[in-house]
Design a protein around this motif. Structure first.
Motif, PDB file in Angstrom:
ATOM      1  N   GLN A  34       1.486   4.333  -2.650  1.00  5.46           N
ATOM      2  CA  GLN A  34       1.390   5.756  -2.327  1.00  5.46           C
ATOM      3  C   GLN A  34       2.621   6.500  -2.836  1.00  5.46           C
ATOM      4  O   GLN A  34       2.511   7.596  -3.412  1.00  5.46           O
ATOM      5  N   TYR A  39       3.180   9.777  -5.379  1.00  9.21           N
ATOM      6  CA  TYR A  39       3.955  10.922  -4.879  1.00  9.21           C
ATOM      7  C   TYR A  39       5.044  11.303  -5.875  1.00  9.21           C
ATOM      8  O   TYR A  39       5.197  12.463  -6.261  1.00  9.21           O
ATOM      9  N   SER A  72       8.401   3.036  -6.014  1.00 11.08           N
ATOM     10  CA  SER A  72       8.422   4.457  -5.692  1.00 11.08           C
ATOM     11  C   SER A  72       8.742   5.307  -6.911  1.00 11.08           C
ATOM     12  O   SER A  72       8.179   6.393  -7.092  1.00 11.08           O
ATOM     13  N   LEU A 103      -5.249   8.567   2.158  1.00 11.90           N
ATOM     14  CA  LEU A 103      -5.800   7.278   1.730  1.00 11.90           C
ATOM     15  C   LEU A 103      -4.959   6.110   2.231  1.00 11.90           C
ATOM     16  O   LEU A 103      -5.487   5.043   2.549  1.00 11.90           O
ATOM     17  N   ALA A 104      -3.650   6.305   2.314  1.00  8.14           N
ATOM     18  CA  ALA A 104      -2.774   5.228   2.773  1.00  8.14           C
ATOM     19  C   ALA A 104      -2.999   4.867   4.234  1.00  8.14           C
ATOM     20  O   ALA A 104      -2.591   3.787   4.678  1.00  8.14           O
ATOM     21  N   THR A 135       3.033   8.094   8.329  1.00  9.80           N
ATOM     22  CA  THR A 135       2.184   8.420   7.181  1.00  9.80           C
ATOM     23  C   THR A 135       1.379   9.687   7.426  1.00  9.80           C
ATOM     24  O   THR A 135       1.130  10.465   6.492  1.00  9.80           O
ATOM     25  N   VAL A 166       0.836  -1.210   0.000  1.00  6.37           N
ATOM     26  CA  VAL A 166       0.000   0.000   0.000  1.00  6.37           C
ATOM     27  C   VAL A 166       0.867   1.255   0.000  1.00  6.37           C
ATOM     28  O   VAL A 166       0.646   2.194  -0.776  1.00  6.37           O
ATOM     29  N   LEU A 167       1.883   1.283   0.850  1.00  6.55           N
ATOM     30  CA  LEU A 167       2.723   2.472   0.937  1.00  6.55           C
ATOM     31  C   LEU A 167       3.674   2.595  -0.250  1.00  6.55           C
ATOM     32  O   LEU A 167       4.066   3.711  -0.616  1.00  6.55           O
ATOM     33  N   THR A 205      -3.149  11.118  -1.301  1.00  2.00           N
ATOM     34  CA  THR A 205      -2.639   9.747  -1.209  1.00  2.00           C
ATOM     35  C   THR A 205      -2.112   9.424   0.178  1.00  2.00           C
ATOM     36  O   THR A 205      -2.197   8.272   0.629  1.00  2.00           O
ATOM     37  N   SER A 206      -1.582  10.415   0.881  1.00  2.00           N
ATOM     38  CA  SER A 206      -1.129  10.170   2.256  1.00  2.00           C
ATOM     39  C   SER A 206      -2.306   9.797   3.159  1.00  2.00           C
ATOM     40  O   SER A 206      -2.211   8.873   3.977  1.00  2.00           O
TER      41      SER A 206
END
Length: 413
Positions: free
Chosen positions: A228, A232, A352, A389-390, A288, A224-225, A386-387
């Motif tokens: 994100q 980003y 990433s 939502l994560a 997060t 998940v991260l 997105t932060s």
């Protein structure tokens, strides 16, 4: 192995050499992108050409990363770090000579950007995965914070020096400083002594990659991260590599972009100091939440505000991202088996940055068609959204830090 059974990370001789090598490399790595951007502009390159030069580095780095993860788990991580540092010193030395002798061109910078991207990719998973081999488990949180604090302190100095070096000596000599830092780092890594990591290898590149992917998707918080981070870097890559330098140079002069990046790194440094003391039990939940502060930098650049306000936005960006990054690195190093660490870090890096080349390539044309502020507003909205939502998956909110008294691994799935 050169470390004490108890105590902070400083007790490990091997860790101190790792810290020295990574810190000096960070100094040069902060100078290089500023020098490269200004070199392209001095050669008459457009915003789109600057985007493609930076994208060449990012694209090759992404394409090389997964292979680097397998290599980092199969072979000596310290040997890989020494070799890539030496090769990077030679590559950047070549770029420096080309610029100093007025033989450089935008296509040459793009090609050498690709070479340096490949070398950076080969080094990154190994240099991150080697950390638990340099300190006892109880000192790992301190080691992660200390490494990032040293890195960010050096980058503050590097970003501050970059504009001065280019202004007084030209971009070629600034790149030469970067080459010297790689050579120094390679020397530091020759003094590192670590025990090899033992694990089961499939003896197949594809098989090893599949095992790494299974490890990533076994942990919801991990993928998940990584997702994100993908969003980003899609939007922020264009901010940092293309739109930001152009907007800041146009509005406030050449030294303003270097000052902005310096303020960003001061935020990183402040966040690193905070993490030496601030160790939240729910490390990813706290990290997060702080990550949402990263939107402050692009938002400030989009608004019609004074330079100090933009520098404050850059500071908050760095502060939030660093608190997240320390907790993120620690979570991976505590939760992932040592023989899969380099591959997991490689997937982390790939996830990433895989969209960063696209962001770099389209930022210039979009800014040209719709205005630079449009890209900056989009970036700020995506980074905030997105932060938040994560934070929705329970595993992100529930994953807990291992203390020095914990035994085994605690997984939140």
């Amino acid at each position: 192995m050169g470390f004490m059974v108890e105590g902070p990370a400083w007790g490990s001789v091997t860790f101190r050499w790792l810290l020295a090598g990574r810190t000096v490399t960070s100094l040069g790595s902060a100078i290089a992108p500023v020098a490269l951007a200004l070199a392209v502009l001095h050669l008459g390159g457009s915003a789109t050409e600057l985007g493609f030069v930076v994208a060449a580095y990012a694209l090759v780095e992404v394409l090389t990363t997964l292979v680097a993860g397998v290599v980092g788990d199969r072979f000596s991580r310290t040997l890989l770090m020494r070799g890539t540092a030496a090769a990077s010193a030679l590559a950047q030395g070549f770029v420096a000579v080309a610029l100093i002798t007025d033989r450089a061109s935008v296509p040459l910078l793009a090609v050498m950007g690709g070479v340096n991207g490949a070398l950076a990719a080969l080094a990154s998973p190994a240099s991150r995965a080697v950390v638990p081999q340099t300190v006892p488990a109880a000192a790992l949180p301190h080691a992660v914070s200390a490494l990032r604090l040293g890195q960010n302190t050096a980058m503050v100095l590097g970003f501050s020096l970059a504009g001065v070096l280019v202004g007084f000596f030209g971009p070629g000599w600034a790149i030469a400083v970067d080459a010297a830092t790689f050579a120094t780092a390679g020397l530091c890594y020759t003094f590192m002594r670590v025990e090899p990591v033992t694990g089961v290898s499939s003896q197949s590149l594809i098989g090893d990659l599949r095992a790494g992917a299974r490890e990533v998707f076994r942990h919801t918080w991990l993928w998940v991260l990584i997702g994100q981070a993908l969003m980003y870097h899609l939007v922020y890559g264009g901010v940092q590599g293309v739109v930001g330098p152009i907007v800041m140079t146009r509005e406030f002069g050449e030294q303003a972009w270097g000052l902005s990046l310096a303020a960003l790194m001061v935020g990183f440094m402040a966040g690193g100091i905070i993490t030496l003391r601030y160790r939240p039990r729910r490390l990813l939940f706290a990290g997060t939440a702080f990550l949402a502060l990263t939107a402050c930098f692009p938002l400030a650049m989009a608004l019609d505000v004074a330079l100090p306000v933009i520098l404050a936005g850059a500071f908050l960006h760095g502060l939030g991202l660093e608190i997240f990054s320390v907790n993120w690195d620690l979570a991976i190093q505590q939760q992932i088996p040592p023989d899969k660490l380099a591959r997991v870090f490689a997937f982390d890096h790939l996830g990433s940055f895989v969209m960063r080349p696209l962001g770099l390539a389209v930022a210039g044309p979009i800014a040209g068609a719709f205005g630079a502020d449009t890209w900056l507003y989009v970036a700020a909205a995506v980074m905030t959204g997105t932060s938040l939502l994560a934070l929705m998956p329970a595993s992100v909110r529930a994953l807990r830090r291992e203390s020095s008294h914990d035994h085994g691994r605690v997984s939140a799935g």
